[in-house]
Design a protein around this motif. Sequence first.
Motif, short mmCIF file in Angstrom:
data_model
loop_
_atom_site.label_atom_id
_atom_site.label_comp_id
_atom_site.label_asym_id
_atom_site.label_seq_id
_atom_site.Cartn_x
_atom_site.Cartn_y
_atom_site.Cartn_z
N UNK A 151 0.76 -1.14 0.14
CA UNK A 151 -0.05 -0.03 -0.02
C UNK A 151 1.03 1.33 0.12
N UNK A 152 1.87 1.43 0.79
CA UNK A 152 2.91 2.52 0.65
C UNK A 152 3.52 2.63 -0.45
N UNK A 153 3.96 1.53 -0.97
CA UNK A 153 4.56 1.74 -2.48
C UNK A 153 3.75 2.15 -3.39
N UNK A 154 2.58 1.43 -3.37
CA UNK A 154 1.53 1.89 -4.37
C UNK A 154 1.04 3.47 -4.16
N UNK A 155 1.02 3.91 -3.03
CA UNK A 155 0.80 5.31 -2.82
C UNK A 155 1.79 5.99 -3.29
N UNK A 156 2.78 5.82 -3.17
CA UNK A 156 3.86 6.78 -3.65
C UNK A 156 4.14 6.76 -5.47
N UNK A 157 3.68 5.62 -5.71
CA UNK A 157 3.53 5.60 -7.56
C UNK A 157 2.48 6.24 -7.82
N UNK A 177 -0.65 13.14 -10.16
CA UNK A 177 -0.06 14.62 -10.56
C UNK A 177 0.22 14.53 -11.77
N UNK A 178 0.70 13.47 -12.58
CA UNK A 178 0.96 13.41 -14.13
C UNK A 178 -0.28 13.43 -14.66
#
Length: 154
Positions: free
Chosen positions: A76-82, A88-89
């Motif tokens: 979940x944390x890694x998904x949140x970062x991506x 934003x993109x």
Amino acid sequence: MGKVKNELWTFCKAQLTAQMATLVDFVVSFLLAAGFGMWYVYASFLGALSGGATNCVANYRWVFSGAHDLKKRWVALKYLLVWMGSILLNTGGTYLLTELSGSYFIFPKTIVAVAIALLWNYPLQRTFVYRDNSLSQRLGKLKDKHSKTENTEE
């Protein structure tokens, strides 16, 4: 050949869940903008949030089945970062293309969504989010590789 076939199958499943998430994203965006008169940038942002949540769950459960061995909070944390980068993109790209082209926001949003899905989301989900990138896992692979090298030299 089996690895290539497996990678292709994973890619196809990821594209299917991405299309499902995009449908959620676009429906929410369109309903908020056209149905409720919300500014398209806000509607696009909320649509991306909805689609991203859909995509994360579908990918975890179906596409990247090896992720079940990973701790959910780290996925979940890694998904949140991506996902933050993706939002934003997508939002910024939709705004830029809409303002530059003067067309209705759904058309630029489509172009941006496809580009972000192929160039940002899938590569980072495959190599970062749903993969064990921990130091202990990497060290274990190095140790295994070193052991195999020693065994072949004997």
